[in-house]
Structures are given as C-alpha cells and as structure tokens.
Write a protein that holds these residues in place. Structure first.
Motif, PDB file in Angstrom:
ATOM      1  N   HIS A 263       0.900  -1.294   0.098  1.00  0.00           N
ATOM      2  CA  HIS A 263       0.086  -0.100   0.021  1.00  0.00           C
ATOM      3  C   HIS A 263       0.896   1.166   0.160  1.00  0.00           C
TER       4      HIS A 263
ATOM      5  N   CYS B 187       2.264   1.857  -3.726  1.00  0.00           N
ATOM      6  CA  CYS B 187       1.358   1.365  -4.642  1.00  0.00           C
ATOM      7  C   CYS B 187       1.369   2.624  -5.481  1.00  0.00           C
TER       8      CYS B 187
ATOM      9  N   CYS C 137      -7.942   3.576  -6.858  1.00  0.00           N
ATOM     10  CA  CYS C 137      -7.626   2.619  -5.930  1.00  0.00           C
ATOM     11  C   CYS C 137      -8.682   1.636  -5.928  1.00  0.00           C
TER      12      CYS C 137
ATOM     13  N   CYS D  59      -8.953  -4.924  -2.326  1.00  0.00           N
ATOM     14  CA  CYS D  59      -7.476  -5.047  -2.407  1.00  0.00           C
ATOM     15  C   CYS D  59      -6.935  -5.008  -0.761  1.00  0.00           C
TER      16      CYS D  59
HETATM   17  S1  SF4 Z   1      -4.926  -0.402  -4.657  1.00  0.00           S
HETATM   18 FE1  SF4 Z   1      -5.319   0.991  -3.086  1.00  0.00          FE
HETATM   19  S2  SF4 Z   1      -5.839  -0.012  -1.199  1.00  0.00           S
HETATM   20 FE2  SF4 Z   1      -4.481  -1.261  -2.788  1.00  0.00          FE
HETATM   21  S3  SF4 Z   1      -2.404  -0.998  -2.292  1.00  0.00           S
HETATM   22 FE3  SF4 Z   1      -2.767   0.428  -3.789  1.00  0.00          FE
HETATM   23  S4  SF4 Z   1      -3.560   2.169  -2.511  1.00  0.00           S
HETATM   24 FE4  SF4 Z   1      -3.519   0.378  -1.271  1.00  0.00          FE
END
Ligand code: SF4
Lengths: 421, 406
Positions: free
Chosen positions: B279, B282, B307, B313
């Motif tokens: 996270h 990301c 996201c 996720c």
């Molecule tokens: S998609 Fe969203 S919840 Fe998943 S790791 Fe990336 S930022 Fe975090």
C-alpha cells in the motif's frame, strides 16, 4: 515375469510407472501419482468467487487455464450472462499465450534432452517462455497465478500500449520459432500437408523428426486412436473421433471418474471408454493437414504426437495475432452480471496445453457445495487394469527398451500436480 | 486508541520499516566482511565449471548489461551504490556456492517463475552459474539417477550448501500417502534429510513458508511450512505465490556475499524484500488518499486506475516489494492489471485475503488488531467528504513521517 518400477521425475510433480515384462517386452504399465493436496475439498464451503484465487494455484504450469475454467464455470451458473467481445478476446489471448509457453518448454526441457542428451538447450526454452509470460503479465498482471478474469469480464482496461507490447512479443515468439524450431513461412506452413517439405527445412524440429525416423521409431507409441476435445474457440473444435471418424456432439453427463488403487489420480472415461486429449486430438478434430498426413502414415504414434504439439505453435500464434489485431478497444471490460445465484450449477471448459480441462461447480445457499476438476493428464495418463489400459498405458505396452518407454511416456507430458490436485 | 492514532500506527508499523541508511561505520564493517568472504570464495574450488562471463557472452550480453543488472540488485539489497562491484563479483563467484533445490507439495509455480526471472542475465545466472545441484523440476535426469545425484551432492557439499525448498510439508493423517523419490520417503523425511546437512534453508513461496493453499481450510493433508518442521537451522522465508524471482536471487546473492543470511523480519522474511508495504508504494496510492475508489469493475474508476481497496485489495495488510520490483522481468503486477492485491505473501492469506471481498466483509480481522475496520470507515468517509478525508490523511502522513525520523 519381471517387474521394473520407474520414477518419472519431477517435471511438474512426480509419477511412478511400474512395468511388467514378459520376456523382454512390456505387457503392462501401471501409472501412479503419489501426492495430492485435496484442492476440491478446500474449495467446498467457500463463497463461490473465492475459487478465482484458489484454482489458479492448482498448477504453476497451466494455472491460467484453471482460472479461465473457474470463471467459465461460475458464469455458467447464471441463467443468462453476457460478456463483451473484448473481455472474451483478452481471455482467449492470455490462455493461448499459456499454451504457447508450455509447448516451447515441453519441446526443449522434456523431449529434446531424451533425444540429444549431450546438447543443453535450456535457454531455448527459457527465452520464449519468458516472452510469453511477459505478454500475459501485460494483460493479466503477472504469470503464473493471477486472478484478472471475473464473472462478467476482466478487471482492468487494456491500453493501446499494452496491446502493442503483446503484438510485439507475439512477433518475437514467431521469430524464435523460425530461428530455432523450423524455418518456415507462416501461411504456407499452416496449409502445408507435406512432411518431406518440413523435414528438409532448417531447425530443431526437422532434426527431431529425422532422428526418430532414423531410429526406426515412427510406429512406436500407438494407442487407442480415439481422440476427444471438449473445448472450442476460434481455433479449436470440440468433438470426439475414432481415427478420422468425427462426431461433434458431446454430452458431459457421460463423463465418469474412477479411483485407481494406490494412486491419488482418478481415471476418467467418456461413455466407458478412454480417450486421448491434447494437441493431437485437437489437430485430428480440426483436420490440420500436416497432422492428418502424419497420422495416415504412422498412426497415433510418437512422431505424430510430437509433431501435433510442435505444429500447434504456429496455429496458436496466428490465432493470438489475429485476436490482438481485432481487439475492439472500445468495448467494455466488464458487464455487470448481477449477483451469483445462490443455487446453481455450472461447468467451465478450457483447452489447456495438455488437453481439455473441465471444472464443475455446484452452488448451494451461496456457498460452493461441490467442486470437481477433471484435468487433461487424467485422460492421457489415467491408469486402468491390464485388460482395459488407459491411453499412455496402451502406448507403453509391447516396448522392449527403457529409453523408448521414457520418451513415449513424456510425449504425453505429465502434469502430476494438476492431475491429483 | 483513537482512530487517528490507530491509522498512524497501521501506516507506519515499526519493526518492518526499512532502514536504508545505517551510518558509515556499519557499511565499512559490512564491506570488510564481504571482501573477506569473496576472497575466500575466490580461492575455493568451483562447484561447477560454468563461467558467468562465458554464459553471458554466449547469450550476446555485454559487460555493461551485467553491470547494469548488478547495480539494480545492489539497490534491491539496500546497499549503497559503491557496493556494486562487490555484488558483481559475488555473481561471478556464485558457482562456488552449491544450491540444492527440492520440491515438496506444490504446484511448481516458483520454479516456473524462476525460469523466466528478472533482467536478461538472471536466468543464466540462476540456471547455469549458480550451482543448482538438484532442482527437481529442471533436472532432466530420471528418478533413480536424480536420487543418486542428490546423495552425491549432499555428501560433497555437506554443511555448505543452501537448501532451497518449494512446497509445503503434509504431516496430517495419510501423510504416508504422499511420498517422494525412489526411496519412498515421506515429504517430511525427505526435507529433514536434505535440510539436515545444509548451511541454511531457504523456503521459497507461501507453501514452503507458511503452508500455502494446500493448508487452506480444512487443510486436507495437514500441510505446514518448512519452519514448522526444520529446527536448529537458519531459515529464510521468501513467501508470495509465486515468490518473486528477484527476491530469491537477492537472497542467494546475499549469502554468497556475506556467508550469512540477510536481516529478517519477525516472520523470517528478508527485510530488503518484505520491509515494504504494498500500500505504501502502490501506484494507485494517490487515489486512495484522494478517496477515489473503483466501486465496481469496469466503472470510471477502473478505467482510470483508481484505488482498488473497495474491490477487496489487501495491499494495506501485505508486506512485499512487488509494487517496486514487479513480476515477469518487471513487466507488470496484479494491481497494475486492475486486480486488488490478495496478500499472497502473508501467513494464512489463503483463508483470510484470497478473495474479492474487502476486509470489512469478511469474518477476519487485520493483523493490526481491528484497525482495518476504521480504515474501511475512513475510506467510506472519504468518499462522502473527500476534502475532510484529505486533511485527515495529511495529518496521518505527518505523524508517520515523524515516527520515521525517531
Ligand atoms: S490499490 Fe489502493 S488499497 Fe490497494 S495497495 Fe494500492 S492504494 Fe492501497
């Protein structure tokens, strides 16, 4: 009567073959798979969508086929469901890429070392398999083990850049085929039915073929001459055939699994009979000219089987190239199918590298009540009693040399992790 | 604990933070250890005759390609750039360190991932120069032959080899059903025997580390990880399903470089790889912060790479470097393709995380003890009042930053 037990080492898990001889010839070969994980019972009781993350992990070699089979089985649970042509095409594409990378690897890691043990060709397997995996990763995130396909379509958008990346990698795979395996022209090759023509070309495959013919092994490894393929798509057709006599209608209700004593793999039968599945079966059903010719000459033997798998590569490449070219970029990636029915049953069928893969899911009260997986290796390497031998078993009977037996066994390509799941 | 503190804790959990600057004295000592180790190796006999440069040359790769790769690995191992020549030399000396690779109850997916590992040179490194004495997937020799090869390798390199294990160990009822090798050993016996004479054991993939998918409820075969079986040996866990080849290579290189195992976290995972939270690194994080979530597949958010938290996720619960190293020669990773992280490098991911539901909809609690629930509310809050959300987050970032400096 003499007995010999051969351990087929760990190309994708472990299998054991015990041969019985009379004089110097084999009269029986029993195939056993000695370990399993109980994936079907792991799936039972889970929310149906959880299968999407579990089943790809049945197998690190053809896990993508398992993902697609699961998605299709879940989709079949809906009374009516539509997915966009784009989602369908992208799934076909990643699946086809998995077949491709399996074929390259099998040729160079499994078959080649048995014929030419002194020549190390690992890199010839690694390069194309890396390229194919990259192409899958572009569309699906990573390879092996991704979960990008879901009921209703696929999760992400495909950008023009990714499409270009895939197209480029398909070109590179074709270059490798021409450089290493056989230096042929694609269009001419797809139509070609003259074995001599192929034999004269530069490349590793013509060399393999010459080697088998020089050894006089062209009639070895014949089996029941019965073929089956359950999956159909833009390339493959479903049906069964006895030699060249084809029937297209298949009914899954005639499928039966039988336990095999001392083995964790189940033997599978259609209407009480064993069938060969995989590239040779697919070629027979779609009447690929070159393979039909090889079959006419040598029957369902070792060189025909090897040729069917190698020669599927250009067909797969052409199919994948066409899918990439025709991709409708504006179509939606996902169409909401609504909630999965709480009571339903669905079957998903996929043509995986080694043949037909079938997943059946039964949903009750919103949970998986039963999950059943039938893998290609169960067809090809299923073991029956001596008077009712399975496909590979029959092919192994009557041999009198160990090196022949190993080559024939591996020409079916064992995937024991899948088989016992 | 109020919500803000809880969030701050979650996003800056100590212990797993990567410490990338440890002062000159530390690096000086490290350099000396490495130089000593490499000179020992240089004088040791090669386990195989393969010469990395010959391999590279044969593949048309230049010294420059090799150095480029070495500097990437140096960075991955969290070493300062001047260490690059040492890493390069370690790669050259990899054939001095024997590796025995065994496969237990698995899907062959990790060997599979390795076959197409990182940058163009690594395949060669792994396959040709590292002495993969006995990889049951790669070896072309038949069963009995392979078995005697294994015995021989274990004898010759007693106490010196790295034992790499892929797959879990079934110890439940019916374990005698699962056998391996010509001797018909159970998986447990096989592992004990090979690990017994190893210098260290590297468990590769989530099956070998924590039991993996075979251990998923009801765990039909009683599958457990290597660390539950092997005692009294250093064990390095490289989970993920499949394990990232870069992390396997990195760990082996670290062993070649120092003769020691890399610094590990509380789950025995090398910090250089598992010190990162998905996270936190990301590429979609900015959308999380801005309260922009994919609400259903194929929606505006999905088309714009927002996201994936609400699509299930598990990046906030997962430690691994996939967001940085990625998979398949750095081509992509699951979130890049629009699918949420399923937490595959965490213990029990198979029961806790491997689904499409966000954590709030499952019966499991996040390891940070209920914080998860507030993160979820936090996400929902953001959506209705993005402005406030951003302010809250900014405050958290500030706290997290401070913690870092302590
Ligand atoms: S998609 Fe969203 S919840 Fe998943 S790791 Fe990336 S930022 Fe975090």
């Amino acid at each position: 009567m003499r007995k010999r037990v051969e351990l087929i080492e760990k190309i994708e898990g472990e299998a054991e073959v015990s041969y019985t001889y009379e004089g110097d010839r084999t009269v029986d070969a029993q195939i056993r798979f000695l370990s399993g994980r109980g994936i079907e019972s792991i799936l039972t009781g889970r929310p149906p969508l959880d299968a999407l993350a579990i089943t790809p992990r049945v197998c690190g070699i053809c896990g993508h086929a398992h993902l697609i089979a699961t998605v299709r089985a879940l989709e079949a649970c809906y009374p009516e469901l539509r997915i966009s042509p784009k989602a369908e095409a992208v799934r076909e594409l990643t699946l086809t890429l998995e077949l491709l990378q399996n074929h390259f690897k099998w040729l160079y890691l499994t078959i080649w070392p048995l014929l030419f043990p002194r020549e190390s060709v690992t890199m010839k397997a690694v390069e194309p398999s890396r390229i194919a995996a990259e192409a899958i990763a572009l569309l699906a995130g990573q390879y092996p083990h991704n979960s990008y396909a879901i009921p209703g379509g696929i999760v992400g958008e495909i950008t023009p850049l990714e499409r270009l990346g895939v197209a480029d990698r398909l070109e590179r795979l074709w270059e490798i085929f021409r450089r290493e395996i056989a230096d042929v022209q694609m269009q001419a090759f797809l139509r070609c039915d003259r074995i001599e023509e192929l034999q004269r070309k530069e490349g590793d495959f013509p060399r393999i073929l010459r080697e088998i013919l020089d050894r006089g092994w062209e009639r070895l490894g014949c089996s029941h001459d019965r073929f089956i393929a359950f999956g159909s798509n833009g390339l493959f057709v479903s049906g069964k055939s006895l030699a060249t006599r084809i029937t297209h209608s298949l009914d899954l209700r005639h499928l039966r699994e039988e336990p095999v004593e001392g083995s964790l793999a189940l033997h599978v039968l259609y209407r009480g009979k064993v069938y060969e599945t995989g590239p040779l079966a697919r070629a027979m059903l779609r009447k690929t000219p070159l393979i039909r010719e090889a079959h006419r000459r040598w029957g369902d033997s070792l060189p025909t089987r090897i040729m069917a798998r190698v020669c599927e590569i250009p067909h797969l490449l052409q199919y994948a190239m066409q899918l990439t070219r025709d991709l409708d970029m504006d179509a939606p990636a996902w169409i909401d199918p609504g909630p999965l029915p709480a009571q339903a049953q669905g079957t998903g069928i996929v043509e995986a590298a080694r043949g037909s893969l079938i997943h059946t899911v039964e949903v009750r009260e919103g949970k998986i009540a039963e999950y059943r997986i039938v893998t290609p290796t169960q067809w090809n390497l299923g073991s029956g009693p001596a008077d009712r031998p399975g496909v590979a078993q029959k092919a192994l009977i009557g041999l009198h040399r160990d090196d022949q037996a190993e080559l024939i066994f591996k020409s079916f390509d064992v995937c024991s992790v899948c088989t016992t799941h | 604990m109020d919500r803000r503190d809880a969030l701050a804790k979650m996003f800056s959990a100590k212990g797993v933070r990567v410490d990338t600057n440890r002062g000159e004295a530390y690096y000086k000592r490290l350099r000396e250890t490495m130089e000593r180790r490499l000179s020992e190796l240089r004088n040791a006999p090669a386990a195989t005759k393969m010469d990395i440069h010959k391999v590279l040359e044969a593949e048309g790769l230049s010294r420059r390609d090799f150095m480029k790769w070495a500097s990437a690995i140096t960075a991955m191992l969290m070493l300062p750039a001047p260490f690059t020549p040492l890493v390069a030399e370690a790669a050259e000396l990899m054939n001095r360190v024997p590796v025995i690779w065994i496969e237990l109850q698995d899907c062959a997916g990790n060997s599979e991932a390795i076959l197409r590992s990182d940058a163009p040179t690594i395949d060669e490194l792994i396959l040709e120069t590292i002495d993969l004495e006995f990889n049951e997937t790669l070896m072309a020799a038949a069963g009995h032959q392979a078995e005697s090869h294994l015995d021989e390798a274990m004898e010759t390199f007693k106490g010196k080899y790295l034992c790499v294990v892929e797959g879990s160990v079934p110890v439940g009822a019916g374990k005698e059903w699962c056998t391996i090798g010509a001797k018909g050993e159970t998986f447990e016996e096989h592992l004990q025997r090979v690990a017994g004479s190893a210098a260290a054991v590297v468990a590769v993939g989530t099956c070998a580390t924590f039991g993996g998918v075979p251990a998923a409820a009801p765990n039909p075969t009683g599958a457990v990880g290597v660390q539950d079986i092997v005692k009294g040996k250093p064990i390095i866990n490289i989970p993920a399903c499949p394990a990232n080849p870069a992390n396997i290579t990195g760990t082996i290189l670290h062993f070649v470089l120092t003769g020691q195992i890399p610094e590990l976290d509380h789950l025995n995972r090398p910090k250089f790889a598992f010190g990162y939270r998905i996270h936190d690194n990301c590429e979609r994080r900015a959308h999380f912060d801005a309260g922009e979530f994919v609400e259903e597949w194929g929606d505006e958010g999905a088309q714009n790479n927002w996201c994936l938290y609400k699509m299930g996720c598990k990046g906030p619960m997962t430690f691994n470097n996939c967001s940085i190293v990625r998979y398949n020669s750095g081509t992509n990773w699951p979130i890049g393709a629009g699918h949420g992280c399923i937490g595959c490098s965490e213990p029990q991911f198979w029961d806790k995380y491997a689904q499409e539901r966000p954590m709030a909809d499952t019966e499991f609690k996040a390891p940070t003890g209920g914080v998860e629930k507030s993160v979820d509310q936090f996400g929902l809050g953001l959506l209705t009042a993005a402005g406030i959300g951003i302010a809250v987050h900014a405050a958290i970032s500030a706290t997290a930053g401070k913690k870092d400096e302590e």
